[in-house]
Scaffold this motif. Structure first.
Motif, mmCIF file in Angstrom:
data_model
loop_
_atom_site.group_PDB
_atom_site.id
_atom_site.type_symbol
_atom_site.label_atom_id
_atom_site.label_comp_id
_atom_site.label_asym_id
_atom_site.label_seq_id
_atom_site.Cartn_x
_atom_site.Cartn_y
_atom_site.Cartn_z
ATOM 1 N N ALA A 232 2.569 -1.073 -0.801
ATOM 2 C CA ALA A 232 1.315 -1.245 -1.532
ATOM 3 C C ALA A 232 0.346 -0.225 -0.949
ATOM 4 N N LEU A 233 -0.177 0.629 -1.796
ATOM 5 C CA LEU A 233 -1.140 1.651 -1.399
ATOM 6 C C LEU A 233 -2.449 1.292 -2.080
ATOM 7 N N ILE A 234 -3.400 0.855 -1.276
ATOM 8 C CA ILE A 234 -4.618 0.246 -1.801
ATOM 9 C C ILE A 234 -5.809 1.172 -1.580
ATOM 10 N N PHE A 235 -6.467 1.508 -2.668
ATOM 11 C CA PHE A 235 -7.655 2.366 -2.616
ATOM 12 C C PHE A 235 -8.893 1.488 -2.743
ATOM 13 N N ASP A 236 -9.029 0.589 -1.801
ATOM 14 C CA ASP A 236 -10.129 -0.364 -1.822
ATOM 15 C C ASP A 236 -10.352 -0.814 -0.386
ATOM 16 N N LYS B 219 4.621 4.979 -9.126
ATOM 17 C CA LYS B 219 3.998 3.660 -9.230
ATOM 18 C C LYS B 219 5.040 2.650 -9.690
ATOM 19 N N GLU C 143 -10.423 -3.022 2.814
ATOM 20 C CA GLU C 143 -9.634 -4.146 3.334
ATOM 21 C C GLU C 143 -10.584 -5.009 4.155
ATOM 22 N N TYR D 287 3.988 0.917 -5.142
ATOM 23 C CA TYR D 287 4.709 2.193 -5.255
ATOM 24 C C TYR D 287 6.134 1.992 -4.766
ATOM 25 N N ASP E 267 -2.290 -4.689 -10.105
ATOM 26 C CA ASP E 267 -3.497 -3.993 -9.660
ATOM 27 C C ASP E 267 -3.310 -2.481 -9.551
ATOM 28 N N ASP F 299 0.226 -6.844 -6.619
ATOM 29 C CA ASP F 299 0.177 -5.423 -6.248
ATOM 30 C C ASP F 299 0.427 -4.542 -7.465
ATOM 31 N N TRP G 23 -1.337 -1.023 -7.324
ATOM 32 C CA TRP G 23 -1.181 -0.694 -5.899
ATOM 33 C C TRP G 23 0.269 -0.498 -5.483
ATOM 34 N N ALA H 193 -7.841 4.663 2.381
ATOM 35 C CA ALA H 193 -6.790 3.930 1.682
ATOM 36 C C ALA H 193 -6.038 3.112 2.719
#
Length: 174
Positions: free
Chosen positions: A73-77, A12, A79, A60, A56, A53, A58, A96
C-alpha cells in the motif's frame, strides 16, 4: 535491479486482484507468526484492509507474467500515527507512506521486496514528493535489513494499535 526476476511490472492493484493479494498477505502473516513475531498477529491487516487499499487507489502489485508476486500500500496522505513520533522526522513536508508490503511465498528470496521499494520510490518522485516514510516491528529482521540496505534512516518509534514500531524515512533524489 537486485531481483533475480527482472521481467516484472509494477502497477496499481485492481479489485479483481484482492483475493490473490489477500493470499499473499496471509502467507506473510503466517511467516511472521512462525518467526515468533507479534507483527500482524492481531487480525490486521485483513481482507477488508486490502479491499480498502485498492478502493482508495493505494494498492500496488508486482506482477510476473500474469501472476501477482508482491503487494504494498503506497499512501499519499498523512499517517496519523506518524504525527506522534518518539524521535524526530528529518522532513516535516509532504510524504508518502509504504504499508502492508508482502511477497508471495512462491517468489520469496528473489529480491522483490527491494524491487517494490524501488518502484514505490519512483512513483513517489513522479508525484512530486521527495520523502517516503515506513515503519516495521522491532523483530522484523528481514525488513530492518532491507530498510538499512536501501538507505532508510531510523527516526524513532511510532505506535500502532498500542504497539511500538520502528520508524524510518528516506529523502528521495531524482
Amino acid at each position: 535491479m537486485e531481483t533475480n526476476n527482472t521481467n516484472y511490472s509494477f502497477r496499481k492493484a485492481e479489485m479483481a486482484d484482492a483475493a490473490k493479494v489477500w493470499e499473499i498477505i496471509a502467507q506473510a502473516i503466517e511467516r511472521r507468526r512462525r518467526d515468533g513475531s507479534t507483527q500482524w498477529q492481531d487480525g490486521y491487516p485483513n481482507p477488508t484492509s486490502i479491499q480498502n487499499d485498492i478502493a482508495d487507489g493505494w494498492g500496488y502489485v508486482i506482477e510476473i507474467g500474469s501472476e501477482i508476486a508482491a503487494y504494498c500500500a503506497l499512501i499519499f496522505d498523512m499517517e496519523p500515527a506518524y504525527e506522534k513520533i518518539e524521535g524526530k522526522w528529518h522532513s516535516d513536508g509532504p510524504y508518502a507512506v509504504l504499508h502492508r508490503m508482502a511477497v508471495s511465498d512462491a517468489f520469496a528470496g528473489q529480491g522483490l521486496a527491494k524491487a517494490i521499494f524501488r518502484e514505490a520510490e519512483k512513483t513517489v518522485l513522479q508525484s512530486g514528493i521527495k520523502t517516503i516514510k515506513v515503519d516495521t516491528n522491532f523483530d522484523n529482521v528481514a525488513m530492518l535489513s532491507i530498510l538499512k540496505s536501501l538507505g532508510y534512516q531510523y527516526r524513532g518509534e511510532v505506535y500502532f494499535r498500542g504497539s511500538a514500531r520502528k520508524a524510518f524515512e528516506k529523502t528521495l533524489m531524482e
